[in-house]
Motif scaffolding. Structure first.
Motif, PDB file in Angstrom:
ATOM      1  N   ILE A  25       7.251  78.145  71.211  1.00 52.83           N
ATOM      2  CA  ILE A  25       7.490  79.573  71.483  1.00 52.83           C
ATOM      3  C   ILE A  25       7.115  80.395  70.262  1.00 52.83           C
ATOM      4  O   ILE A  25       6.441  81.431  70.387  1.00 52.83           O
ATOM      5  N   ILE A  29       4.258  83.296  70.335  1.00 50.68           N
ATOM      6  CA  ILE A  29       4.555  84.676  69.939  1.00 50.68           C
ATOM      7  C   ILE A  29       3.630  85.078  68.791  1.00 50.68           C
ATOM      8  O   ILE A  29       3.065  86.178  68.789  1.00 50.68           O
ATOM      9  N   ALA A  44      11.981  84.202  69.256  1.00 47.90           N
ATOM     10  CA  ALA A  44      11.838  82.962  70.021  1.00 47.90           C
ATOM     11  C   ALA A  44      13.129  82.582  70.739  1.00 47.90           C
ATOM     12  O   ALA A  44      13.089  81.926  71.783  1.00 47.90           O
ATOM     13  N   GLU A  46      15.042  84.404  72.448  1.00 48.00           N
ATOM     14  CA  GLU A  46      15.124  85.044  73.765  1.00 48.00           C
ATOM     15  C   GLU A  46      14.460  84.175  74.838  1.00 48.00           C
ATOM     16  O   GLU A  46      15.005  83.980  75.912  1.00 48.00           O
ATOM     17  N   GLU A  47      13.288  83.655  74.515  1.00 45.48           N
ATOM     18  CA  GLU A  47      12.559  82.829  75.481  1.00 45.48           C
ATOM     19  C   GLU A  47      13.125  81.421  75.597  1.00 45.48           C
ATOM     20  O   GLU A  47      13.010  80.789  76.646  1.00 45.48           O
ATOM     21  N   ILE A  50      15.304  80.309  78.474  1.00 47.37           N
ATOM     22  CA  ILE A  50      14.640  80.030  79.748  1.00 47.37           C
ATOM     23  C   ILE A  50      13.832  78.737  79.667  1.00 47.37           C
ATOM     24  O   ILE A  50      13.915  77.875  80.541  1.00 47.37           O
ATOM     25  N   MET A  51      13.056  78.581  78.614  1.00 53.81           N
ATOM     26  CA  MET A  51      12.101  77.469  78.534  1.00 53.81           C
ATOM     27  C   MET A  51      12.744  76.126  78.186  1.00 53.81           C
ATOM     28  O   MET A  51      12.262  75.083  78.625  1.00 53.81           O
ATOM     29  N   ALA A 105       5.255  79.087  81.251  1.00 54.53           N
ATOM     30  CA  ALA A 105       5.128  80.256  80.379  1.00 54.53           C
ATOM     31  C   ALA A 105       4.170  81.291  80.970  1.00 54.53           C
ATOM     32  O   ALA A 105       4.420  82.499  80.886  1.00 54.53           O
ATOM     33  N   LEU A 108       6.082  83.055  83.772  1.00 53.93           N
ATOM     34  CA  LEU A 108       7.238  83.836  83.344  1.00 53.93           C
ATOM     35  C   LEU A 108       6.940  84.932  82.331  1.00 53.93           C
ATOM     36  O   LEU A 108       7.635  85.947  82.297  1.00 53.93           O
ATOM     37  N   PHE A 109       5.913  84.744  81.487  1.00 51.06           N
ATOM     38  CA  PHE A 109       5.739  85.661  80.357  1.00 51.06           C
ATOM     39  C   PHE A 109       4.367  86.296  80.213  1.00 51.06           C
ATOM     40  O   PHE A 109       4.199  87.214  79.429  1.00 51.06           O
TER      41      PHE A 109
END
Length: 157
Positions: A25, A29, A44, A46-47, A50-51, A105, A108-109
């Motif tokens: 992550i 980023i 990182a 924040e993600e 989820i990941m 990823a 989702l992102f």
């Protein structure tokens, strides 16, 4: 040290997934913002909420056994040196996890829209060399050593 039973496998997977996912992550980023900056380390987190669970689920339900099966086409437990077995399993894990996690990823992102396949392939291509090197040279040895330390410590009690 490698896990010797299902409980150890789950603990090992949780730890390895965290180390791998957090680093990847941060890497992604940094790619998105044009280079590594201090804020990346906090962003990182924040993600990872989820990941990380996605990586744990994929590894425990699917990737772990398949990676071993694929690795054992190249190496033979009991015959080949342990380091070769570890490297084969690690490499096969990256070969399976990198496209799967890159797909997650992307969904989702990345806001890829109709370019989802192209964005997923690009994301996988950018992530694979980093994931393989990070796993083989840093995350794998770190997690195996820390895991082995705790297994030996708790085995004495």
């Amino acid at each position: 040290m490698l896990p010797q039973n299902k409980f150890q496998d789950v603990i090992f997977t949780i730890f390895m997934a965290f180390v791998m996912v957090y680093a990847m992550i941060c890497y992604n980023i940094a790619l998105n913002v044009g280079g590594m900056q201090n804020f990346v380390f906090l962003a990182a987190f924040e993600e990872i909420l989820i990941m990380w669970p996605i990586a744990i689920a994929l590894e425990l339900l699917f990737v772990g056994k398949l990676a071993q099966k694929l690795a054992f086409r190249f190496v033979t437990p009991g015959k080949d040196p342990m380091i070769m077995i570890i490297l084969a399993i690690s490499a096969m894990s990256v070969c399976l996890m990198c496209p799967l996690m890159s797909f997650a990823a992307t969904l989702l992102f990345k806001n890829s829209g109709k370019e989802i396949v192209a964005v997923w392939l690009q994301t996988t291509a950018l992530n694979f060399p980093m994931a393989l090197c990070w796993q083989i040279f840093f995350a794998g040895p770190l997690v195996r050593n820390v895991f082995g330390f705790f297994v030996k410590r708790f085995a004495k009690k």
